[in-house]
Design a protein around this motif. Structure first.
Motif, PDB file in Angstrom:
ATOM      1  N   GLY A  34       0.780  -1.229   0.000  1.00  0.00           N
ATOM      2  CA  GLY A  34       0.000   0.000   0.000  1.00  0.00           C
ATOM      3  C   GLY A  34       0.809   1.275   0.000  1.00  0.00           C
ATOM      4  O   GLY A  34       0.235   2.364  -0.097  1.00  0.00           O
ATOM      5  N   ALA A  35       2.150   1.163   0.116  1.00  0.00           N
ATOM      6  CA  ALA A  35       2.945   2.399   0.122  1.00  0.00           C
ATOM      7  C   ALA A  35       2.872   3.083  -1.246  1.00  0.00           C
ATOM      8  O   ALA A  35       2.600   4.286  -1.341  1.00  0.00           O
ATOM      9  N   VAL A  36       3.068   2.295  -2.301  1.00  0.00           N
ATOM     10  CA  VAL A  36       3.011   2.873  -3.645  1.00  0.00           C
ATOM     11  C   VAL A  36       1.577   3.349  -3.923  1.00  0.00           C
ATOM     12  O   VAL A  36       1.356   4.458  -4.421  1.00  0.00           O
ATOM     13  N   GLY A  37       0.595   2.517  -3.548  1.00  0.00           N
ATOM     14  CA  GLY A  37      -0.811   2.881  -3.757  1.00  0.00           C
ATOM     15  C   GLY A  37      -1.166   4.173  -3.030  1.00  0.00           C
ATOM     16  O   GLY A  37      -1.776   5.079  -3.610  1.00  0.00           O
ATOM     17  N   ASP A  42      11.063  -0.096  -0.569  1.00  0.00           N
ATOM     18  CA  ASP A  42      10.978   0.123  -2.016  1.00  0.00           C
ATOM     19  C   ASP A  42      11.834   1.293  -2.501  1.00  0.00           C
ATOM     20  O   ASP A  42      12.382   1.244  -3.588  1.00  0.00           O
ATOM     21  N   ASP A  48       7.631  -8.388  -4.428  1.00  0.00           N
ATOM     22  CA  ASP A  48       6.210  -8.477  -4.089  1.00  0.00           C
ATOM     23  C   ASP A  48       6.095  -8.894  -2.628  1.00  0.00           C
ATOM     24  O   ASP A  48       6.973  -9.578  -2.102  1.00  0.00           O
ATOM     25  N   ASN A  49       5.012  -8.460  -2.010  1.00  0.00           N
ATOM     26  CA  ASN A  49       4.897  -8.680  -0.571  1.00  0.00           C
ATOM     27  C   ASN A  49       4.374 -10.066  -0.196  1.00  0.00           C
ATOM     28  O   ASN A  49       4.447 -10.444   0.968  1.00  0.00           O
ATOM     29  N   THR A  95       0.816  -5.762  -7.027  1.00  0.00           N
ATOM     30  CA  THR A  95       1.841  -6.342  -7.891  1.00  0.00           C
ATOM     31  C   THR A  95       1.733  -7.855  -7.937  1.00  0.00           C
ATOM     32  O   THR A  95       2.440  -8.494  -8.678  1.00  0.00           O
TER      33      THR A  95
END
Ligand code: GLU
Length: 277
Positions: free
Chosen positions: A63-66, A149, A160-161, A223
């Protein structure tokens, strides 16, 4: 060591002492990337209950990128890695700000742990990460893990997480990994193209058919996809750790797991695997 699962495809609640829960971007954010506070709240309340039952809980969060996309007003994931890294720098702080606030409501302290692949592979760094996590769990905090990231280039990323969460579960010798996704289990074939199937309740072998059915990548914001879930399952199975893949949209899903139920697919370690602890 006695096992955390029973013969009937159920978990033994008394043996789930250390639980790693991974939650994906598609659960945590709206389609445009903004954080979904209702879902975050529901997740944190359930994690607080697992913790309140005396278990140790580690959250692996995407969720950081999101969240960075939402904050920067972007509606689709940028193509270049460097932009994703920059978005993670914007979003990671936002993510932690909300977790800190939500867990504090239940009197819980959170601890941010950002890892790279090297931290999990280099023996000295691995040991250091393991020891730090052990101290944090000993203090009864809730470690919140994500990949770092912003500083990880393509060739040195976990990427990927799902895989990250399995590696963390193996690192700390967890009793269970739960992957909360937007699908409610493993289907024999991709349910987006072949509807009307039921999820497989128990998987003990990751045969070629499962990999073939797993298809490609996930959603526009996440991702993952089924392939990375199977990779996570392979890591857990090799480490002797059971893994549950289920829907993060299902109300009370973690409470059910805490009672030993498996609402989704249970991946069981190979019978002769050596337990991680
Ligand atoms: N680390 C990425 C993020 O926080 C997510 C990776 C993934 O979704 O698997 O946005």
């Amino acid at each position: 060591m006695a096992e955390a699962w029973t013969g009937a495809g159920r978990l033994d609640p008394g043996r789930l002492r250390r639980v790693v829960v991974k939650v994906g971007t598609s659960i945590l954010t709206h389609p445009g990337g903004r954080l979904h506070f209702g879902r975050m709240e529901a997740l944190v309340r359930q994690l607080a209950d697992l913790h309140g039952e005396g278990r140790e809980v580690i959250l692996v969060t995407s969720g950081a990128v999101g969240a960075g996309m939402g904050r920067m007003g972007l509606t689709s994931r940028p193509r270049t890695l460097v932009e994703k890294q920059a978005l993670a720098a914007v979003g990671q702080g936002l993510l932690m700000q909300h977790y800190e606030k939500l867990f504090a409501e239940y009197g819980l302290v959170v601890a941010q742990v950002l890892l790279t692949r090297e931290d999990l592979e280099d023996p000295r760094r691995r040991e250091s990460a393991r020891e730090t996590l052990a101290v944090l769990l000993g203090w009864r905090t809730v470690p919140i893990v994500n990949e770092n990231d912003t500083v990880t280039a393509e060739e040195i990323r976990v990427g990927d997480n799902d895989t990250l969460s399995a590696r963390v579960a193996a690192l700390v010798g967890a009793d269970l990994l739960v992957i909360l996704s937007d699908v409610d289990g493993l289907y024999p074939r991709d349910p987006r193209t072949c509807p009307g199937q039921e999820p497989v309740p128990v998987v003990t072998e990751l045969g070629p058919d499962l990999w073939r059915g797993a298809g490609g990548a996930g959603t526009p914001v996440g991702t993952g996809g089924m392939r990375t879930k199977l990779q996570a399952a392979a890591i857990c199975m090799a480490a002797g750790i059971p893994m549950v893949l289920t829907s993060g949209h299902r109300p009370g899903v973690l409470a059910a797991i805490g009672r030993g139920e498996v609402p989704g697919t249970l991946f069981l370690p190979r019978p002769r695997a050596v337990p991680a602890r």
